[in-house]
Design a protein around this motif. Sequence first.
Motif, PDB file in Angstrom:
ATOM      1  N   UNK A   1       0.828  -1.207   0.000  1.00 41.87           N
ATOM      2  CA  UNK A   1       0.000   0.000   0.000  1.00 41.87           C
ATOM      3  C   UNK A   1       0.862   1.257   0.000  1.00 41.87           C
ATOM      4  N   UNK A   2       1.867   1.280   0.867  1.00 40.90           N
ATOM      5  CA  UNK A   2       2.686   2.476   1.017  1.00 40.90           C
ATOM      6  C   UNK A   2       3.621   2.681  -0.183  1.00 40.90           C
ATOM      7  N   UNK A   3       4.135   1.601  -0.741  1.00 39.53           N
ATOM      8  CA  UNK A   3       5.010   1.719  -1.914  1.00 39.53           C
ATOM      9  C   UNK A   3       4.250   2.331  -3.084  1.00 39.53           C
ATOM     10  N   UNK A   4       2.985   1.964  -3.224  1.00 39.96           N
ATOM     11  CA  UNK A   4       2.153   2.543  -4.280  1.00 39.96           C
ATOM     12  C   UNK A   4       2.034   4.050  -4.103  1.00 39.96           C
ATOM     13  N   UNK A   5       1.810   4.488  -2.857  1.00 43.91           N
ATOM     14  CA  UNK A   5       1.696   5.919  -2.580  1.00 43.91           C
ATOM     15  C   UNK A   5       3.014   6.646  -2.830  1.00 43.91           C
ATOM     16  N   UNK A   6       4.125   6.012  -2.461  1.00 43.56           N
ATOM     17  CA  UNK A   6       5.439   6.633  -2.674  1.00 43.56           C
ATOM     18  C   UNK A   6       5.732   6.785  -4.164  1.00 43.56           C
ATOM     19  N   UNK A   7       5.445   5.738  -4.948  1.00 49.78           N
ATOM     20  CA  UNK A   7       5.665   5.822  -6.396  1.00 49.78           C
ATOM     21  C   UNK A   7       4.820   6.921  -7.014  1.00 49.78           C
ATOM     22  N   UNK A   8       3.562   6.982  -6.602  1.00 48.33           N
ATOM     23  CA  UNK A   8       2.659   8.028  -7.089  1.00 48.33           C
ATOM     24  C   UNK A   8       3.216   9.410  -6.756  1.00 48.33           C
ATOM     25  N   UNK A   9       3.629   9.600  -5.503  1.00 53.20           N
ATOM     26  CA  UNK A   9       4.131  10.905  -5.065  1.00 53.20           C
ATOM     27  C   UNK A   9       5.400  11.304  -5.815  1.00 53.20           C
ATOM     28  N   UNK A  10       6.317  10.360  -6.011  1.00 50.58           N
ATOM     29  CA  UNK A  10       7.560  10.665  -6.716  1.00 50.58           C
ATOM     30  C   UNK A  10       7.286  11.173  -8.129  1.00 50.58           C
TER      31      UNK A  10
END
Length: 237
Positions: free
Chosen positions: A122-131
């Motif tokens: 879940x968090x990796x998806x958010x980090x990729x999106x944010x980057x």
Amino acid sequence: MTMNASNERAAMRGDEHFFRTMGMFLALLVIAGFGFNIGGGWVSLAEFPVLIFVHAAVFMLWIGLFIVQPTLIGRNNVALHRRVGWAGVVLALLMVWLGWEASIDMMRRRTDFRDGVTLSIQMSTMVMFALLVFAAIALRRRSDWHRRLMLCATIILTAPAVARLMPLWLGPFTLLVILGILAGLMAVGLAHDRRRHGRFHPAYWWGMAVLVLGTAVMIPVGLWGPVQGYVKGIEWR
């Protein structure tokens, strides 16, 4: 208006139909993914807290904004496009925060989701999106990079919806299949550029690189001791 500015706006307007169509397809994908879960009886709307509805509303606002922005370019309203774009910054920040809160809430309510790997995914998806979003913001004056990175970010954001369309028999291969589908959607952008402009735009390669690397670290990070310890702390609250 300078010749360079005129050429830039002409190039932006030439692709607006493609980006708008991709936005509409992603909206349908999200509706299908979450609608399948609700319609199939896997989850009940009654059990969702208000937080989840807020998260869903912001999610759809983001995709709606992604559809509106190329429409504004198509109408040669670049000034409004830029002003509305700053609302996208607020939505992106909300998406990351609400994504985190929704994940934690889900883990508190469902014991089958209380593991480090689920949290990491879940968090990796958010980090990729944010980057990708903030790279796009940094490159907002280079419209070709900006809009393609935004598309890649929005494609990654649909990962939870895609996951809900996956059959259970895929088991441990589910993550790889989702990776393939998301990379395939980015490849549609590559194919469009090749057909229309005669070359592959490097923004999509960067988007794919973020997607592949982010997916590769999901399981190792989820199995990492501090992440496992954090999840156990949530479980006993």
